[in-house]
Scaffold this motif. Structure first.
Motif, PDB file in Angstrom:
ATOM      1  N   VAL A  77      15.559   9.836   2.803  1.00  9.86           N
ATOM      2  CA  VAL A  77      15.489   8.538   3.042  1.00  9.86           C
ATOM      3  C   VAL A  77      15.281   8.124   4.208  1.00  9.86           C
ATOM      4  CG1 VAL A  77      17.032   6.605   3.279  1.00  9.86           C
ATOM      5  CG2 VAL A  77      17.558   8.051   1.572  1.00  9.86           C
ATOM      6  N   GLU A  78      15.616   8.954   5.254  1.00 12.06           N
ATOM      7  CA  GLU A  78      15.065   8.764   6.646  1.00 12.06           C
ATOM      8  C   GLU A  78      13.442   9.328   6.850  1.00 12.06           C
ATOM      9  OE1 GLU A  78      15.913  11.291  10.905  1.00 12.06           O
ATOM     10  OE2 GLU A  78      17.189  11.492   9.444  1.00 12.06           O
ATOM     11  N   TYR A  79      13.147  10.159   6.059  1.00  2.01           N
ATOM     12  CA  TYR A  79      11.727  10.433   5.973  1.00  2.01           C
ATOM     13  C   TYR A  79      10.947   9.285   5.621  1.00  2.01           C
ATOM     14  CZ  TYR A  79       7.132  12.230   3.965  1.00  2.01           C
ATOM     15  OH  TYR A  79       5.714  12.084   3.944  1.00  2.01           O
ATOM     16  N   HIS A  80      11.236   8.688   4.536  1.00  2.00           N
ATOM     17  CA  HIS A  80      10.502   7.533   3.825  1.00  2.00           C
ATOM     18  C   HIS A  80      10.649   6.237   4.735  1.00  2.00           C
ATOM     19  CE1 HIS A  80       9.070   9.194  -0.138  1.00  2.00           C
ATOM     20  NE2 HIS A  80      10.497   9.807   0.031  1.00  2.00           N
ATOM     21  N   ILE A  81      11.894   5.963   5.483  1.00  2.00           N
ATOM     22  CA  ILE A  81      11.943   5.020   6.305  1.00  2.00           C
ATOM     23  C   ILE A  81      10.770   5.274   7.394  1.00  2.00           C
ATOM     24  CG2 ILE A  81      13.398   3.747   7.827  1.00  2.00           C
ATOM     25  CD1 ILE A  81      14.227   3.022   5.520  1.00  2.00           C
ATOM     26  N   SER A  82      10.922   6.565   7.991  1.00  2.00           N
ATOM     27  CA  SER A  82      10.231   6.706   9.112  1.00  2.00           C
ATOM     28  C   SER A  82       8.491   6.601   8.567  1.00  2.00           C
ATOM     29  CB  SER A  82      10.336   8.116   9.631  1.00  2.00           C
ATOM     30  OG  SER A  82       9.326   8.569  10.339  1.00  2.00           O
ATOM     31  N   LYS A  83       8.263   6.761   7.537  1.00  2.00           N
ATOM     32  CA  LYS A  83       6.840   6.881   7.124  1.00  2.00           C
ATOM     33  C   LYS A  83       6.412   5.381   6.962  1.00  2.00           C
ATOM     34  CE  LYS A  83       4.196   8.368   3.024  1.00  2.00           C
ATOM     35  NZ  LYS A  83       4.395   8.948   1.562  1.00  2.00           N
ATOM     36  N   ALA A  84       7.265   4.575   6.418  1.00  2.00           N
ATOM     37  CA  ALA A  84       7.223   3.169   6.328  1.00  2.00           C
ATOM     38  C   ALA A  84       6.715   2.437   7.733  1.00  2.00           C
ATOM     39  CB  ALA A  84       8.221   2.530   5.566  1.00  2.00           C
ATOM     40  N   LEU A  85       7.871   2.798   8.553  1.00  2.00           N
ATOM     41  CA  LEU A  85       7.765   2.211   9.955  1.00  2.00           C
ATOM     42  C   LEU A  85       6.291   2.857  10.687  1.00  2.00           C
ATOM     43  CD1 LEU A  85      11.221   2.751  11.069  1.00  2.00           C
ATOM     44  CD2 LEU A  85      10.171   0.527  10.676  1.00  2.00           C
TER      45      LEU A  85
ATOM     46  N   ILE B 223      21.591   4.264   0.378  1.00  2.00           N
ATOM     47  CA  ILE B 223      20.385   4.471  -0.484  1.00  2.00           C
ATOM     48  C   ILE B 223      20.334   5.829  -1.128  1.00  2.00           C
ATOM     49  CG2 ILE B 223      17.687   4.428  -0.180  1.00  2.00           C
ATOM     50  CD1 ILE B 223      18.186   2.460   2.336  1.00  2.00           C
ATOM     51  N   ALA B 224      20.535   6.782  -0.386  1.00  2.00           N
ATOM     52  CA  ALA B 224      20.647   8.147  -1.052  1.00  2.00           C
ATOM     53  C   ALA B 224      21.347   8.483  -2.298  1.00  2.00           C
ATOM     54  CB  ALA B 224      20.978   9.110   0.171  1.00  2.00           C
ATOM     55  N   LYS B 225      22.695   7.735  -2.017  1.00  2.00           N
ATOM     56  CA  LYS B 225      23.565   7.914  -3.263  1.00  2.00           C
ATOM     57  C   LYS B 225      22.840   7.131  -4.152  1.00  2.00           C
ATOM     58  CE  LYS B 225      27.959   7.603  -2.699  1.00  2.00           C
ATOM     59  NZ  LYS B 225      29.667   6.952  -2.371  1.00  2.00           N
ATOM     60  N   LYS B 226      22.364   5.682  -4.261  1.00  2.00           N
ATOM     61  CA  LYS B 226      21.830   5.043  -5.059  1.00  2.00           C
ATOM     62  C   LYS B 226      20.635   5.731  -5.921  1.00  2.00           C
ATOM     63  CE  LYS B 226      20.071   0.244  -5.723  1.00  2.00           C
ATOM     64  NZ  LYS B 226      21.082  -0.512  -6.381  1.00  2.00           N
ATOM     65  N   MET B 227      19.747   6.303  -5.030  1.00  2.00           N
ATOM     66  CA  MET B 227      18.483   6.813  -5.681  1.00  2.00           C
ATOM     67  C   MET B 227      18.429   8.370  -5.838  1.00  2.00           C
ATOM     68  SD  MET B 227      15.710   4.405  -3.632  1.00  2.00           S
ATOM     69  CE  MET B 227      14.476   5.022  -4.522  1.00  2.00           C
TER      70      MET B 227
ATOM     71  N   LYS C 139       0.717  -1.320  -0.006  1.00  2.00           N
ATOM     72  CA  LYS C 139       0.000  -0.058  -0.226  1.00  2.00           C
ATOM     73  C   LYS C 139       0.861   1.118  -0.022  1.00  2.00           C
ATOM     74  CE  LYS C 139      -3.726  -2.024   2.659  1.00  2.00           C
ATOM     75  NZ  LYS C 139      -4.513  -2.322   3.811  1.00  2.00           N
ATOM     76  N   LEU C 140       2.374   1.191   0.361  1.00  2.00           N
ATOM     77  CA  LEU C 140       3.045   2.303   0.176  1.00  2.00           C
ATOM     78  C   LEU C 140       3.206   2.946  -1.059  1.00  2.00           C
ATOM     79  CD1 LEU C 140       5.699   1.180   2.932  1.00  2.00           C
ATOM     80  CD2 LEU C 140       3.781   2.686   3.331  1.00  2.00           C
ATOM     81  N   PRO C 141       3.630   4.164  -1.110  1.00  2.00           N
ATOM     82  CA  PRO C 141       4.155   4.657  -2.407  1.00  2.00           C
ATOM     83  C   PRO C 141       5.430   3.957  -2.863  1.00  2.00           C
ATOM     84  CG  PRO C 141       3.843   6.507  -1.127  1.00  2.00           C
ATOM     85  CD  PRO C 141       3.512   5.198  -0.244  1.00  2.00           C
ATOM     86  N   LEU C 142       5.520   3.690  -4.161  1.00  2.00           N
ATOM     87  CA  LEU C 142       6.678   2.936  -4.883  1.00  2.00           C
ATOM     88  C   LEU C 142       7.998   3.404  -3.966  1.00  2.00           C
ATOM     89  CD1 LEU C 142       7.457   0.777  -6.803  1.00  2.00           C
ATOM     90  CD2 LEU C 142       7.538   2.475  -8.325  1.00  2.00           C
ATOM     91  N   LYS C 143       8.230   4.662  -4.150  1.00  2.00           N
ATOM     92  CA  LYS C 143       9.459   5.211  -3.465  1.00  2.00           C
ATOM     93  C   LYS C 143       9.911   4.920  -1.928  1.00  2.00           C
ATOM     94  CE  LYS C 143      11.113   9.336  -4.860  1.00  2.00           C
ATOM     95  NZ  LYS C 143      11.380  10.613  -4.887  1.00  2.00           N
ATOM     96  N   THR C 144       8.865   4.826  -1.313  1.00  2.00           N
ATOM     97  CA  THR C 144       8.937   4.563   0.180  1.00  2.00           C
ATOM     98  C   THR C 144       9.144   3.266   0.313  1.00  2.00           C
ATOM     99  OG1 THR C 144       7.330   6.634   0.440  1.00  2.00           O
ATOM    100  CG2 THR C 144       7.612   4.769   2.335  1.00  2.00           C
ATOM    101  N   ARG C 145       8.234   2.410  -0.467  1.00  2.00           N
ATOM    102  CA  ARG C 145       8.313   1.015  -0.227  1.00  2.00           C
ATOM    103  C   ARG C 145       9.774   0.547  -0.678  1.00  2.00           C
ATOM    104  NH1 ARG C 145       4.195  -0.750  -3.045  1.00  2.00           N
ATOM    105  NH2 ARG C 145       5.180  -0.786  -5.029  1.00  2.00           N
ATOM    106  N   ARG C 146      10.386   0.762  -1.662  1.00  2.00           N
ATOM    107  CA  ARG C 146      11.628   0.544  -2.325  1.00  2.00           C
ATOM    108  C   ARG C 146      12.917   0.959  -1.464  1.00  2.00           C
ATOM    109  NH1 ARG C 146      15.040   3.091  -7.275  1.00  2.00           N
ATOM    110  NH2 ARG C 146      16.430   1.603  -7.472  1.00  2.00           N
ATOM    111  N   ILE C 147      12.673   2.272  -0.597  1.00  2.00           N
ATOM    112  CA  ILE C 147      13.740   2.721   0.061  1.00  2.00           C
ATOM    113  C   ILE C 147      13.789   1.699   1.557  1.00  2.00           C
ATOM    114  CG2 ILE C 147      14.142   4.592   1.745  1.00  2.00           C
ATOM    115  CD1 ILE C 147      13.270   6.532  -0.405  1.00  2.00           C
ATOM    116  N   PHE C 148      12.586   1.472   1.801  1.00  2.00           N
ATOM    117  CA  PHE C 148      12.099   0.670   3.168  1.00  2.00           C
ATOM    118  C   PHE C 148      13.021  -1.175   2.648  1.00  2.00           C
ATOM    119  CE2 PHE C 148      10.114  -2.345   5.826  1.00  2.00           C
ATOM    120  CZ  PHE C 148      10.163  -1.952   6.936  1.00  2.00           C
ATOM    121  N   ILE C 149      12.533  -1.235   1.691  1.00  2.00           N
ATOM    122  CA  ILE C 149      13.163  -2.891   1.350  1.00  2.00           C
ATOM    123  C   ILE C 149      14.679  -2.641   1.190  1.00  2.00           C
ATOM    124  CG2 ILE C 149      13.315  -4.448  -0.651  1.00  2.00           C
ATOM    125  CD1 ILE C 149      10.293  -3.816  -0.678  1.00  2.00           C
TER     126      ILE C 149
END
Length: 188
Positions: free
Chosen positions: A159-167, A148-152, A126-136
């Motif tokens: 990156v921290e924001y997306h991880i926090s959102k997923a958690l 992850i920041a460098k890769k994307m 259900k997460l947005p694609l970018k958030t899901r990808r960063i979390f995985i």
């Protein structure tokens, strides 16, 4: 008696008994500033009430009675405070023991049961694609926020924001499951 005589008598009384009364209070309170305050307050009360006291009032006994009562009240309040602290400590100890027992009894296999994995998968879907990808990348592949920041091509804060959102979403989805697990553990 005139005012000058009153003041002289009071000063003599104060000079003769102040130190003794402080020592008396210290014997019970074990706190010099508090003992001095109580004795000073007792002398002040005597001075303020001197004209309404009976003629044969024993001034040192009157003042010492005030000091004694102040000490008793202080020690009662101290006893109440210590009892409250003890109860809070016992409660905190119970909470800690419960958390420790729950953690010791937790079975990693159970925690990652099919049902839980299904809840996690559905939540991640259900997460947005970018958030899901960063979390995985972070949680399943072990990439650091910096990697992850460098890769994307993102900032580490993003990156921290997306991880926090997923958690946050996962906590919300798993709260009933985890709560039920804790209750079942405590019952059995």
């Amino acid at each position: 008696m005139d005012s000058a005589s009153d003041i002289r008598n009071f000063n003599n009384l104060f000079n003769e008994y102040y130190s003794r009364f402080v020592r008396f209070a210290m014997g019970y309170l074990k706190d010099q500033p508090v003992a001095e305050d109580f004795v000073s307050e007792a002398f002040t009360l005597y001075w303020e009430n001197r004209e309404t006291l009976l003629q044969d009032t024993n001034a040192p006994a009157y003042i010492l009675t005030i000091v004694k009562n102040k000490c008793i009240n202080h020690l009662h309040h101290e006893q109440i405070r210590l009892n409250a602290e003890k109860e809070m400590t016992e409660h905190a100890e119970w909470v800690l023991n419960t958390r420790l027992a729950t953690l010791e009894a937790s079975d990693p296999e159970y925690l990652f049961s099919d049902e839980m994995r299904d809840i996690v998968r559905k939540t991640l879907d259900k997460l947005p694609l970018k958030t899901r990808r960063i979390f995985i990348l972070n949680r399943y592949h072990g990439f650091s926020y910096k990697d992850i920041a460098k890769k994307m091509n993102l900032s580490p804060k993003t990156v921290e924001y997306h991880i926090s959102k997923a958690l946050s979403c996962l906590r919300l989805s798993l709260r009933d499951f985890i709560f039920l697990s804790a209750i079942l553990f405590l019952l059995f």
